[in-house]
Scaffold this active site. Structure first.
Site, PDB file in Angstrom:
ATOM      1  N   ARG A   1       0.830  -1.211   0.000  1.00  0.00           N
ATOM      2  CA  ARG A   1       0.000   0.000   0.000  1.00  0.00           C
ATOM      3  C   ARG A   1       0.856   1.248   0.000  1.00  0.00           C
ATOM      4  NH1 ARG A   1      -3.464  -0.638   5.391  1.00  0.00           N
ATOM      5  NH2 ARG A   1      -4.929   0.652   4.195  1.00  0.00           N
TER       6      ARG A   1
ATOM      7  N   MET B   1      -2.711   6.948  -5.563  1.00  0.00           N
ATOM      8  CA  MET B   1      -1.665   5.971  -5.842  1.00  0.00           C
ATOM      9  C   MET B   1      -2.239   4.584  -5.620  1.00  0.00           C
ATOM     10  SD  MET B   1       1.566   7.993  -4.390  1.00  0.00           S
ATOM     11  CE  MET B   1       0.681   8.359  -2.912  1.00  0.00           C
TER      12      MET B   1
ATOM     13  N   ARG C   1      -6.975   7.852  10.008  1.00  0.00           N
ATOM     14  CA  ARG C   1      -6.356   9.152   9.724  1.00  0.00           C
ATOM     15  C   ARG C   1      -7.358  10.230  10.101  1.00  0.00           C
ATOM     16  NH1 ARG C   1      -6.748   7.950   3.460  1.00  0.00           N
ATOM     17  NH2 ARG C   1      -8.957   8.317   3.148  1.00  0.00           N
TER      18      ARG C   1
ATOM     19  N   SER D   1       2.183  48.942  -2.159  1.00  0.00           N
ATOM     20  CA  SER D   1       1.321  47.773  -2.261  1.00  0.00           C
ATOM     21  C   SER D   1       1.936  46.864  -3.314  1.00  0.00           C
ATOM     22  CB  SER D   1      -0.087  48.195  -2.664  1.00  0.00           C
ATOM     23  OG  SER D   1      -0.891  47.052  -2.806  1.00  0.00           O
TER      24      SER D   1
HETATM   25  P1  ADP Z   1      -6.211   3.869  -0.291  1.00  0.00           P
HETATM   26  O1  ADP Z   1      -5.122   4.762   0.158  1.00  0.00           O
HETATM   27  O2  ADP Z   1      -6.607   4.069  -1.709  1.00  0.00           O
HETATM   28  O3  ADP Z   1      -7.334   3.793   0.674  1.00  0.00           O
HETATM   29  P2  ADP Z   1      -5.281   1.441   0.862  1.00  0.00           P
HETATM   30  O4  ADP Z   1      -3.833   1.102   0.833  1.00  0.00           O
HETATM   31  O5  ADP Z   1      -5.784   1.968   2.149  1.00  0.00           O
HETATM   32  O6  ADP Z   1      -5.565   2.411  -0.338  1.00  0.00           O
HETATM   33  O7  ADP Z   1      -6.017   0.089   0.506  1.00  0.00           O
HETATM   34  C1  ADP Z   1      -7.062  -0.086  -0.378  1.00  0.00           C
HETATM   35  C2  ADP Z   1      -8.053  -1.063   0.219  1.00  0.00           C
HETATM   36  O8  ADP Z   1      -7.471  -2.313   0.511  1.00  0.00           O
HETATM   37  C3  ADP Z   1      -8.655  -0.554   1.513  1.00  0.00           C
HETATM   38  O9  ADP Z   1     -10.012  -0.840   1.548  1.00  0.00           O
HETATM   39  C4  ADP Z   1      -7.930  -1.342   2.560  1.00  0.00           C
HETATM   40  O10 ADP Z   1      -8.671  -1.478   3.723  1.00  0.00           O
HETATM   41  C5  ADP Z   1      -7.686  -2.669   1.857  1.00  0.00           C
HETATM   42  N1  ADP Z   1      -6.514  -3.337   2.411  1.00  0.00           N
HETATM   43  C6  ADP Z   1      -5.262  -2.832   2.414  1.00  0.00           C
HETATM   44  N2  ADP Z   1      -4.416  -3.670   3.057  1.00  0.00           N
HETATM   45  C7  ADP Z   1      -5.147  -4.730   3.465  1.00  0.00           C
HETATM   46  C8  ADP Z   1      -4.841  -5.920   4.198  1.00  0.00           C
HETATM   47  N3  ADP Z   1      -3.621  -6.144   4.652  1.00  0.00           N
HETATM   48  N4  ADP Z   1      -5.843  -6.769   4.441  1.00  0.00           N
HETATM   49  C9  ADP Z   1      -7.093  -6.504   3.986  1.00  0.00           C
HETATM   50  N5  ADP Z   1      -7.450  -5.421   3.294  1.00  0.00           N
HETATM   51  C10 ADP Z   1      -6.490  -4.512   3.032  1.00  0.00           C
HETATM   52 MG    MG Z   2      -7.119   3.555   2.551  1.00  0.00          MG
HETATM   53 MG    MG Z   3      -4.788   3.507  -3.144  1.00  0.00          MG
END
Ligand code: ADP
Ligand code: MG
Ligand code: MG
Length: 873
Positions: A92, A103, A336, A763
């Site tokens: 991620r 991204m 967040r 100004s």
């Molecule tokens: P974004 O920044 O676009 O939200 P994320 O990295 O948070 O992207 O992930 C996209 C989706 O994949 C989210 O719904 C997140 O909860 C899910 N996700 C990410 N990592 C995992 C994981 N380790 N297990 C299950 N779901 C995941």
């Molecule tokens: Mg997310």
């Molecule tokens: Mg993403």
């Protein structure tokens, strides 16, 4: 050896710069003992290093990634690529500032032909295992290998058709095996190699893809819109997978601790049973409200609420959380500080102050100044709204009223917006590629998607009205029409959207302006207590000035007098002045203009009730005023007793090769002093009359534009003083007035110490100062600046956000030099930049007395000025 990789337990919330927002918060939640799937973060510095090393991940960084992976394998009791019990991870992205959807994320990484068998056996759920593998192949191919998603969707659709099923969920394990075989064949056909069967290779490729995605066009665009520097880089989070798609006791969702639309202090969220990752936000299935979880899985719900409250109290702000339930076990995947609408931001800030959780100063710091713009946008005219009947209703995804012409693609919306139309973007669902069209639109309407769909989240961020998930609509995006309530709406037809109620109307409902009250007023009062910079407005008409006063303007920093000459009853007179051959004739023509100018100034003075008003003398090149239409030329000729030919010749003689650098500004007053005399007389007489009639103490501030030399200023100033004194004597009234100049030519900044000898105030005209410092004009820069953004030569529009490094130096130098000559020299800024929060911060730091901006940005500048005090403490 540098440390490039941190386990979650090694990080903390305040390490955002290094770990990115997502990584830092995953670390913080881990340390709080919350149920977080474990993992590690590859730092933003590693991303920068990737770009500096010619887009390569060095061996040292690879080594640290594999070391961390080994620790993760041990923690999880699983092995990467194992045929018994394989470890699967997500990869991620996570930058310092959140960039939702900009991204890429890859889920289920680590599955291979061999591992999927182990995974099927271990979970006892082959259907689920093959479904995970086919999702992974699709995502990996799309994100890492850039093979279009649509190609995979086509394969999937063909197989569904062959099997006679409607939904993916109806496919059996064997069907999915077939999908996988086809997917891999497609991959080979596209890439010429087999789908990677080495999980470590998959991992490095995926990390590389996230680094690469930092520089994809939509991320670059998002950064420019949000002032995020291009050299920050993104971190990469590698995290053990948990599965929300294991059946009916699993699911995945997103939630906010308070309502992100209104700010109401109540949990707000959505989830989908038997779903993974982006399913919730992709808007393909309509999710359930979080309250339903309380009925379906009460224990999970209680645990969820406990953690949500804990997180909000910990961060002392509204949280936006992602969670997954894997067979009744709850995991948190992200938290967040939640994005919110401006009304919600104010509500939440006021509530948190009242709940004793934060101070007023914290509240001020929390509110994004730019977002106040949303509150200043119009709502619908109440009467017109009562008369209108909605044709449909969907989710109120982002508040505000919008009316405009319907377009069905982001490009059409953007292009027609550029032509000056108000546009509404109507889409089946939006995706990040649509961002520029969404930005151009007054409002967005989508057929699919919930309150957390891409369209909803992005629209709220931009303060654009959005109505989402309108299932009643039948849309044909290609044929460019949609049907609602039995009516057809075609491209170019008007519709109106109420993002606060979700109502959809056919037709163009008029909108009305906003006012400052309630929470908004409260926050503004706090901001006024803190700020030291004054906030003025740029206004040329009493109506604009009155609006600005309503928004808190403390004076007029720039009144452009040329706007007063363009009106139908005046332009013939100024044309006559321009065409005059003698001083006497010119004076006679100008005398006819005095009553108009005087009335304009009186109107402004009355509205401003004694607040300072800076009047800039005539600035644009004269050719802007001369007629171009045959009939206007003929009328002018007749009026002046000249031949049409003569008029044409004189008009043509005014042509300039480079009007921006031509006969304009104070140069006009040097060649035609009578213009300055006329304007001075109008300013002074108006001030005296308003003082006599209304009792307001008016202290006119006369501003001479485009000065580059002390003697030039003195020459014009002497004319002004002579006339002003004459008016005072004639009227027998003594009033105070000030004469100052604009600093908008680099030479004026360089010689500010000399110029200050003749000026009572400066100004900074940062529009011209920016053009002249960069050497390109604001009107032409649009043609090439885009290439400068994509090549990262420039990151933001220097006409929107002051170029602190270059133009800022001139401002600072001129301020210092000016004050060295005259300690009490009053300093302000009156370019478009005056309402930009980062520029306001700069103005505070260099010690200006005020900023001046357009009326609608006055509240933004007030808040930004308070934030500048707090952040520079
Ligand atoms: P974004 O920044 O676009 O939200 P994320 O990295 O948070 O992207 O992930 C996209 C989706 O994949 C989210 O719904 C997140 O909860 C899910 N996700 C990410 N990592 C995992 C994981 N380790 N297990 C299950 N779901 C995941
Ligand atoms: Mg997310
Ligand atoms: Mg993403």
């Amino acid at each position: 050896m540098a440390k490039w990789v941190y386990l979650f337990k090694e990080g903390k919330a305040d390490m955002k710069n290094l770990l990115g927002g997502k990584g830092a918060n995953l670390a913080e939640m881990t340390n709080l003992g919350l149920p977080i799937p474990q993992g590690f973060t590859v730092t933003t510095e590693a991303c920068t290093d990737y770009y500096n090393s010619g887009k390569k991940i060095t061996d040292e960084i690879r080594g640290q990634i594999f070391d961390a992976l080994k620790v993760l394998e041990e923690q999880q009791g699983k092995k990467f690529g194992d045929t018994e019990n394989p470890l699967l991870v997500s990869v991620r992205s996570g930058a310092r500032a959140s960039m939702p959807g900009m991204m890429d994320t890859i889920l289920n990484l680590g599955l291979t032909d061999a591992a999927v068998e182990g995974f099927a056996k271990k979970t006892g759920n082959p259907r689920f295992a093959y479904d995970s593998y086919r999702r992974f192949i699709q995502m990996f191919s799309d994100v890492v290998m850039e093979i279009s998603k649509a190609k995979f969707e086509r394969v999937l659709d063909e197989i569904k058709e062959k099997k006679g099923v409607h939904f993916d969920t109806e496919l059996t394990a064997d069907d999915l095996k077939e999908v996988i075989t086809e997917f891999k064949a497609l991959y080979k056909q596209e890439k010429g190699t087999d789908f990677p069967q080495e999980p470590t290779e998959q991992l490095i490729e995926a990390v590389t893809a996230v680094f690469r995605s930092w520089d994809n066009p939509r991320a670059i665009y998002y950064r420019r819109m949000n002032d995020i520097p291009g050299d920050w880089g993104t971190a990469v989070n590698v995290q053990a997978m948990v599965f929300g798609n294991m059946g009916d006791t699993s699911g995945t969702g997103v939630a906010f601790t308070r309502n992100p639309s209104t700010g109401e202090a109540k949990i707000y969220g959505e989830y989908l049973i038997n779903a993974q990752g982006e399913d919730v936000v992709a808007g393909i299935r309509t999710p359930l409200p979080i309250s339903k979880l309380e009925e379906d899985m009460p224990e999970v719900y209680q645990e969820f609420m406990r953690i949500a409250n804990l997180l909000e109290n910990h961060y002392k702000d509204m949280q936006d959380m992602e969670f997954t339930i894997e067979d009744k076990k709850l995991y948190f995947l992200q938290t967040r500080n939640g994005k919110r609408t401006a009304p919600a931001a104010l509500q939440i800030a006021c509530d948190l102050v009242d709940e004793g959780k934060i101070t007023k100063e914290d509240a001020i710091k929390r509110i994004e100044a730019k977002s106040l713009d949303q509150l200043l946008h119009p709502g619908f005219d109440i009467k017109a709204l009562e008369a209108a009947k909605p044709v449909g209703k969907a989710l109120p995804a982002s508040p505000g009223a919008a009316a405009g012409k319907v377009y069905f693609t982001a490009d059409d919306a953007k292009n027609n917006h550029e032509k000056g139309e108000r546009v509404i973007l109507v889409r089946l669902e939006t995706s990040p590629e649509d961002i520029e069209g969404m930005h151009a639109a007054e409002g967005i309407l989508t057929v699919r998607g919930g309150m957390t769909s891409h369209a909803a989240v992005v629209a709220r961020g931009m303060g654009t009205a959005c109505v989402s998930g309108c299932g009643e609509i039948n849309i044909d995006e290609e044929a460019k029409y949609f049907m609602i309530a039995g009516q057809t709406v075609k491209e170019g037809d008007y519709i109106s959207l109420d993002g606060s109620t979700g109502n959809i109307y056919i037709g163009d409902i008029p909108t009305v302006e906003a006012a400052i009250s309630g929470n908004f007023d409260r926050i503004m009062t706090w901001a006024d207590e803190i700020r030291t910079l004054k906030v003025r407005t740029n206004a040329d008409t009493p109506a604009d000035a009155a609006n600005a006063v309503k928004f808190g303007a403390e004076g007029i920093g720039l009144c452009r007098t040329e706007h007063m000459f363009f009106e139908a009853d005046r332009i013939p007179k100024i044309r006559k002045m321009i065409l005059s051959k003698t001083v006497e004739a010119r004076e006679a023509a100008l005398n006819e203009l005095i009553p108009f100018q005087k009335a304009d100034f009186k109107g402004l003075y009355e509205v401003m009730e004694g607040r300072p008003v800076t009047i800039r003398f005539l600035d644009p090149p004269l050719h802007e005023f001369v007629p171009t239409e045959e009939e206007d030329i003929a009328a002018l000729a007749k009026d002046m007793g000249l031949s049409v030919e003569e008029v044409k010749v004189t008009c043509d003689s005014l042509h300039e090769f480079n009007p921006m650098m031509g006969h304009r500004g104070c140069r006009l007053a040097v060649t035609y002093p009578e213009i300055a005399r006329m304007q001075t007389r109008a300013v002074m007489e108006a001030a005296i009359e308003v003082k006599q009639e209304k009792g307001f103490d008016i202290v006119p501030e006369i501003m001479i534009p485009l000065v580059g030399e002390k003697r030039e200023l003195k020459y014009v100033k002497d004319i002004v003083v002579e006339t002003a004194e004459k008016v005072k004597a004639e009227k027998g009234v003594d009033i105070e007035y000030h004469i100052g100049t604009m600093i908008e030519i680099p030479r004026a900044a360089l010689l500010a110490n000399e110029i200050a000898e003749e000026a009572e105030f400066f100004s900074f005209g940062t529009n011209d100062l920016t053009q002249m410092t960069f050497g390109f004009s604001r009107d032409d820069a649009g043609k090439f600046l885009d290439s400068y953004y994509t090549t990262k030569i420039y990151e933001s529009d220097p006409f929107a956000r002051l170029d602190v490094d270059g133009v800022g130096q001139l401002v600072q130098m001129a301020a210092e030099k000016g004050r060295a000559t005259k300690a009490n020299l009053k300093l302000g800024i009156c370019g478009e930049h005056g309402g930009d929060p980062s520029t306001v911060d700069f103005c505070h730091r260099v010690g200006l007395n005020y900023v001046s901006c357009s009326p609608f940005r006055v509240p933004i500048a007030r808040l930004a000025a308070a934030q500048a005090v707090l952040s520079n403490k």
